[in-house]
Design a protein around this motif. Structure first.
Motif, PDB file in Angstrom:
ATOM      1  N   ASN A 124       1.071  -1.076   0.062  1.00 18.50           N
ATOM      2  CA  ASN A 124       0.166  -0.022  -0.092  1.00 18.50           C
ATOM      3  C   ASN A 124       0.807   1.403  -0.095  1.00 18.50           C
ATOM      4  OD1 ASN A 124      -1.553   2.221   1.067  1.00 18.50           O
ATOM      5  ND2 ASN A 124      -3.308   0.874   1.483  1.00 18.50           N
ATOM      6  N   LEU A 125       0.705   1.925  -1.134  1.00 18.29           N
ATOM      7  CA  LEU A 125       1.401   3.216  -1.112  1.00 18.29           C
ATOM      8  C   LEU A 125       0.605   4.544  -0.767  1.00 18.29           C
ATOM      9  CD1 LEU A 125       3.301   2.769  -4.453  1.00 18.29           C
ATOM     10  CD2 LEU A 125       4.236   2.444  -2.391  1.00 18.29           C
ATOM     11  N   ASP A 126       1.043   5.094   0.476  1.00  9.69           N
ATOM     12  CA  ASP A 126       0.278   6.174   0.986  1.00  9.69           C
ATOM     13  C   ASP A 126       1.224   7.435   0.944  1.00  9.69           C
ATOM     14  OD1 ASP A 126      -1.431   8.111   2.085  1.00  9.69           O
ATOM     15  OD2 ASP A 126      -1.303   7.078   4.382  1.00  9.69           O
ATOM     16  N   LEU A 127       1.356   8.090  -0.463  1.00 10.89           N
ATOM     17  CA  LEU A 127       2.198   9.129  -0.579  1.00 10.89           C
ATOM     18  C   LEU A 127       1.288  10.306  -0.636  1.00 10.89           C
ATOM     19  CD1 LEU A 127       4.546   7.271  -3.033  1.00 10.89           C
ATOM     20  CD2 LEU A 127       4.823   7.300  -0.795  1.00 10.89           C
ATOM     21  N   GLU A 128       1.118  11.270   0.050  1.00  9.75           N
ATOM     22  CA  GLU A 128       0.333  12.095   0.441  1.00  9.75           C
ATOM     23  C   GLU A 128       1.119  13.617  -0.077  1.00  9.75           C
ATOM     24  OE1 GLU A 128      -2.337  12.129   3.532  1.00  9.75           O
ATOM     25  OE2 GLU A 128      -2.254  10.078   3.810  1.00  9.75           O
ATOM     26  N   SER A 129       0.776  14.440  -1.070  1.00  8.03           N
ATOM     27  CA  SER A 129       1.273  15.724  -1.422  1.00  8.03           C
ATOM     28  C   SER A 129       0.151  16.664  -1.716  1.00  8.03           C
ATOM     29  CB  SER A 129       2.264  15.620  -2.576  1.00  8.03           C
ATOM     30  OG  SER A 129       2.757  16.837  -2.713  1.00  8.03           O
ATOM     31  N   PHE A 130       0.122  17.575  -0.950  1.00 10.91           N
ATOM     32  CA  PHE A 130      -0.955  18.732  -1.384  1.00 10.91           C
ATOM     33  C   PHE A 130      -0.448  19.699  -1.984  1.00 10.91           C
ATOM     34  CE2 PHE A 130      -2.377  15.995   2.219  1.00 10.91           C
ATOM     35  CZ  PHE A 130      -3.669  15.663   1.790  1.00 10.91           C
ATOM     36  N   ARG A 131       0.827  19.557  -2.838  1.00  7.49           N
ATOM     37  CA  ARG A 131       1.386  20.626  -3.781  1.00  7.49           C
ATOM     38  C   ARG A 131       1.025  20.557  -4.945  1.00  7.49           C
ATOM     39  NH1 ARG A 131       7.746  19.983  -3.504  1.00  7.49           N
ATOM     40  NH2 ARG A 131       7.510  21.211  -1.630  1.00  7.49           N
ATOM     41  N   GLU A 132       0.740  21.433  -5.621  1.00 12.36           N
ATOM     42  CA  GLU A 132       0.480  21.461  -7.019  1.00 12.36           C
ATOM     43  C   GLU A 132       1.641  20.788  -7.804  1.00 12.36           C
ATOM     44  OE1 GLU A 132      -1.906  23.285 -10.562  1.00 12.36           O
ATOM     45  OE2 GLU A 132      -2.028  23.129  -8.330  1.00 12.36           O
ATOM     46  N   ALA A 133       1.312  19.804  -8.546  1.00 11.30           N
ATOM     47  CA  ALA A 133       2.211  18.976  -9.332  1.00 11.30           C
ATOM     48  C   ALA A 133       2.273  19.318 -10.750  1.00 11.30           C
ATOM     49  CB  ALA A 133       1.760  17.561  -9.202  1.00 11.30           C
ATOM     50  N   SER A 134       3.430  19.204 -11.288  1.00 13.32           N
ATOM     51  CA  SER A 134       3.863  19.405 -12.800  1.00 13.32           C
ATOM     52  C   SER A 134       3.328  18.094 -13.635  1.00 13.32           C
ATOM     53  CB  SER A 134       5.092  19.718 -13.142  1.00 13.32           C
ATOM     54  OG  SER A 134       5.985  18.398 -12.735  1.00 13.32           O
ATOM     55  N   ASP A 135       2.978  18.344 -14.695  1.00 21.28           N
ATOM     56  CA  ASP A 135       2.829  17.240 -15.607  1.00 21.28           C
ATOM     57  C   ASP A 135       3.809  16.118 -15.563  1.00 21.28           C
ATOM     58  OD1 ASP A 135       0.374  18.338 -16.456  1.00 21.28           O
ATOM     59  OD2 ASP A 135       1.274  19.269 -18.163  1.00 21.28           O
ATOM     60  N   ALA A 136       5.206  16.436 -15.513  1.00 18.13           N
ATOM     61  CA  ALA A 136       6.395  15.689 -15.535  1.00 18.13           C
ATOM     62  C   ALA A 136       6.011  14.782 -14.191  1.00 18.13           C
ATOM     63  CB  ALA A 136       7.556  16.184 -15.698  1.00 18.13           C
ATOM     64  N   SER A 137       5.907  15.471 -13.166  1.00 15.73           N
ATOM     65  CA  SER A 137       5.796  14.561 -11.806  1.00 15.73           C
ATOM     66  C   SER A 137       4.651  13.725 -11.849  1.00 15.73           C
ATOM     67  CB  SER A 137       5.676  15.835 -10.732  1.00 15.73           C
ATOM     68  OG  SER A 137       7.053  16.516 -10.472  1.00 15.73           O
ATOM     69  N   ARG A 138       3.569  14.158 -12.310  1.00 17.23           N
ATOM     70  CA  ARG A 138       2.511  13.169 -12.484  1.00 17.23           C
ATOM     71  C   ARG A 138       2.665  11.898 -13.420  1.00 17.23           C
ATOM     72  NH1 ARG A 138      -2.729  15.629 -11.450  1.00 17.23           N
ATOM     73  NH2 ARG A 138      -3.678  15.111 -13.214  1.00 17.23           N
ATOM     74  N   THR A 139       3.352  12.168 -14.477  1.00 16.16           N
ATOM     75  CA  THR A 139       3.801  11.248 -15.340  1.00 16.16           C
ATOM     76  C   THR A 139       4.772  10.420 -14.673  1.00 16.16           C
ATOM     77  OG1 THR A 139       3.242  12.478 -17.359  1.00 16.16           O
ATOM     78  CG2 THR A 139       4.925  10.513 -17.570  1.00 16.16           C
ATOM     79  N   ASN A 140       5.793  10.743 -13.723  1.00 19.12           N
ATOM     80  CA  ASN A 140       6.701   9.940 -13.175  1.00 19.12           C
ATOM     81  C   ASN A 140       6.006   9.012 -11.925  1.00 19.12           C
ATOM     82  OD1 ASN A 140       8.933  10.884 -14.711  1.00 19.12           O
ATOM     83  ND2 ASN A 140       9.493  12.396 -13.149  1.00 19.12           N
TER      84      ASN A 140
END
Length: 368
Positions: free
Chosen positions: A149-165
């Motif tokens: 289970n991956l619980d990776l919680e970030s409430f920061r605006e994300a770039s398209d590259a980060s979302r793809t990664n």
């Protein structure tokens, strides 16, 4: 005529046998036979390291999967074992010291709440995913765990590259490990551009837990329901059912698990009115068990159940200090309503945060 009597007798006998079998298996609902024909709602119960000693010895009547929370994942995919030179990371310590002395745990949660660490973790998706797999394989094998289970919680605006990664990171784990894969997502990530792109990542996960709680939390400026069922646009900025509908536009319903709390919050407030302003830094977590204990001692307290949010609240005044307090929390009826919502939308099941918080009755809402 004789053949007719024989046929009728056979039908009556068959019906009678069916009722006998139904009665027999209803008395042992854990049998494979009963669950095949009368499947119960799948329920994940999160067991945090700080609640291990408070959790019950068995949850088998109500919980189908127990997930240990949590090991902290570093930005390079390794597991954090030490907080500093003198202090062990608490989740790691509880696991490695044998404190988690249970045989019913099926899932391991890897956790990070650091946006910077999460960004770095997924910046090298294949390398760091492979490191993570290498790190946790001995742990998964030792405890015979079957779900990661991956619980990776970030409430920061994300770039398209980060979302793809992030998607590539999840995909690599899924394709190179033997376990089922679960991730958590907050309702906030359905409304804003966060690092999890639900539609993109959905094909690579087995379950997604929608953390439909903390709509109001310890740091809120006004009081309100922790996990409102409805009320979006009226008494709440967002709600559970709206979040479900939004999530289902990106993922199959059988993969979506509805997160539900076994806790609430209490605040000091400036008045006893609804949606009262909160005194700064006064919010505290209240388990449903602690609320139950409090109500036994407070004869003058009168809980109010709100049918729109499907949550209870208490407003009371400290007679010595003149301070007002408000607490919002889930009950048996709250969890029953969440279970009905799971069935209404054909979701995969429920996910409860957290085992050890429950009062004496709330889990019975999961009974068939």
């Amino acid at each position: 005529m004789k053949k007719i009597f024989i046929a009728v007798g056979g039908i009556v006998t068959g019906i009678a046998c069916g009722f006998i079998l139904l009665f027999y298996f209803s008395q042992s609902r854990n049998t494979a036979f009963f669950e095949y024909f009368f499947p119960k709602t799948r329920v994940i119960g999160f067991l945090p390291y700080w609640l291990i000693t408070r959790a019950k010895n068995t949850y088998s009547p109500h919980i189908t999967d127990i997930a240990y929370f949590a090991l902290t994942i570093n930005s390079d995919g390794t597991i954090r074992q030490m907080e500093n030179v003198a202090e062990a990371e608490p989740g790691w310590h509880a696991l490695s010291s044998g404190k988690l002395n249970r045989t019913d745990v099926t899932s391991l949660v890897l956790f990070s709440l650091s946006p910077d660490d999460i960004e770095l973790l997924v910046s090298k998706p294949e390398i760091n995913a492979q490191t993570l797999i290498r790190e946790i394989t001995p742990i998964m094998d030792q405890y015979t765990l079957t779900d990661l289970n991956l619980d990776l919680e970030s409430f920061r605006e994300a770039s398209d590259a980060s979302r793809t990664n992030f998607t590539a990171f999840v995909r690599h784990i899924r394709e190179n490990s033997p376990w089922t894969l679960t991730i958590e997502i907050a309702p906030d990530a359905l409304l804003h551009k966060r690092i999890i792109d639900l539609a993109a990542v959905a094909p690579y996960v087995d379950r997604v837990v929608l953390m439909a709680y903390d709509f109001h939390y310890a740091g809120s400026f006004v009081t309100g329901a922790v996990s409102p069922l409805s009320g979006f646009g009226k008494d709440a900025e967002f709600d559970t059912e709206s979040a479900i509908r939004l999530a289902l536009s990106s993922i199959e319903p059988e993969k979506l698990y509805l997160g539900a709390p076994l806790y609430g919050y209490q605040w000091e407030t400036i008045s006893e009115s609804s949606r009262s302003a909160v005194l700064p830094d006064s919010g505290v977590t209240k388990s449903s068990a602690s609320i139950e204990d409090f109500l036994r001692q407070c004869a003058s307290c009168s809980p109010v159940f709100d049918r729109q949010t499907q949550e209870s609240s208490i407003v009371y005044k400290d007679q010595d200090t003149g301070t007002f307090y408000q607490a919002f929390y889930p009950t048996f009826d709250s969890l029953k309503a969440k279970k009905a919502l799971v069935k209404q939308y054909n979701l995969g099941g429920l996910a409860l945060w957290a085992l050890g918080y429950e009062d004496s009755t709330i889990l019975t809402a999961l009974d068939p």
